[in-house]
Design a protein around this motif. Structure first.
Motif, PDB file in Angstrom:
ATOM      1  N   MET A   1     -65.659  19.793  24.776  1.00 15.57           N
ATOM      2  CA  MET A   1     -66.092  19.255  23.265  1.00 15.57           C
ATOM      3  C   MET A   1     -65.288  18.384  22.865  1.00 15.57           C
ATOM      4  O   MET A   1     -64.071  18.588  22.620  1.00 15.57           O
ATOM      5  N   ASP A  52     -62.444  24.188  27.322  1.00 19.98           N
ATOM      6  CA  ASP A  52     -63.457  23.736  26.840  1.00 19.98           C
ATOM      7  C   ASP A  52     -63.636  23.002  25.456  1.00 19.98           C
ATOM      8  O   ASP A  52     -64.568  22.915  24.706  1.00 19.98           O
ATOM      9  N   TYR A  53     -62.153  22.706  25.124  1.00 22.12           N
ATOM     10  CA  TYR A  53     -61.979  22.422  23.643  1.00 22.12           C
ATOM     11  C   TYR A  53     -60.875  21.343  23.531  1.00 22.12           C
ATOM     12  O   TYR A  53     -59.695  21.723  24.156  1.00 22.12           O
ATOM     13  N   GLU A  54     -61.135  20.128  23.267  1.00 23.02           N
ATOM     14  CA  GLU A  54     -60.075  19.158  23.141  1.00 23.02           C
ATOM     15  C   GLU A  54     -59.988  18.535  21.741  1.00 23.02           C
ATOM     16  O   GLU A  54     -61.115  18.555  21.004  1.00 23.02           O
ATOM     17  N   ILE A 170     -61.702  22.813  13.261  1.00 23.78           N
ATOM     18  CA  ILE A 170     -62.724  22.089  13.940  1.00 23.78           C
ATOM     19  C   ILE A 170     -63.587  21.408  12.847  1.00 23.78           C
ATOM     20  O   ILE A 170     -64.022  21.997  11.981  1.00 23.78           O
TER      21      ILE A 170
END
Length: 203
Positions: A1, A52-54, A170
């Motif tokens: 993401m 799954d996270y940047e 986020i």
């Protein structure tokens, strides 16, 4: 993401190594004879926090000289993270770092993630003036992170940015949609963010 850029601001007195930390992180290089920042410069770097996270960081390196103090305060706006750097061989820079933290609170950035960084840990043991336990104690008392780095060797630099990136909230696109506009709106004489002057001691 992939997320909207999150703004980080590097603060600290002149000569503590803010620019060297940024250069080490982005280019994995070190130059003992670099130029001092006037106003601010910024770099973009993406951090893969998990599979799954940047996080896309926009890291602003600000001027440390007293005469640019008021200009530096301009770059606090919209900062999600603040990195306050001091030189472990310079006790006065540690006191100044505490003043920068007070300035953050005064500007209403208490919700920003703050990390206190003791740089130049590659120094000789006898040259060190600020002990690790003292800086850790101050950080704990104020509810902020503490890390130690050496821009010269690279020790702790990537880890510091990674740990800070993990702590950032986020941000949805619409919450930060004007970020790029705010960065580019620096057309006054005092805000020429890429202007520099010669400097010899900043590692």
């Amino acid at each position: 993401m992939s997320l909207t850029p999150q703004k980080l601001v590097l603060l600290g007195e002149s000569g503590v190594g803010k620019s060297s930390i940024a250069i080490r992180y982005f280019y994995n290089k070190f130059n003992s004879n670099i130029e001092a920042t006037i106003g601010a410069t910024f770099i973009n770097q993406t951090v893969q926090v998990s599979t799954d996270y940047e996080v896309r960081l926009q890291i602003w390196d600000t001027a440390g000289q007293e005469r640019y103090h008021s200009l530096t305060l301009m770059y606090f706006r919209g900062a999600k993270g603040v990195i306050i750097v001091f030189d472990v061989t310079n006790q006065e820079s540690f006191y100044k770092a505490q003043k920068w933290f007070d300035e953050i609170l005064h500007k209403g950035l208490e919700n920003s993630k703050v990390v206190l960084v003791g740089n130049k840990i590659d120094c000789e043991t006898n040259d060190r003036k600020v002990e690790k336990w003292l800086a850790e104690e101050y950080a704990t008392e104020n509810g902020i992170m503490y890390c130690e780095t050496s821009a010269k060797t690279g020790e702790g630099v990537k880890e510091m940015f990674f740990n800070l990136a993990k702590e950032l909230p986020i941000i949805k696109q619409q919450e930060n949609s004007d970020l790029e506009l705010s960065y580019s709106n620096t057309d006054t004489e005092d805000s020429q963010v890429l202007e520099t002057e010669n400097k010899t001691d900043c590692c």
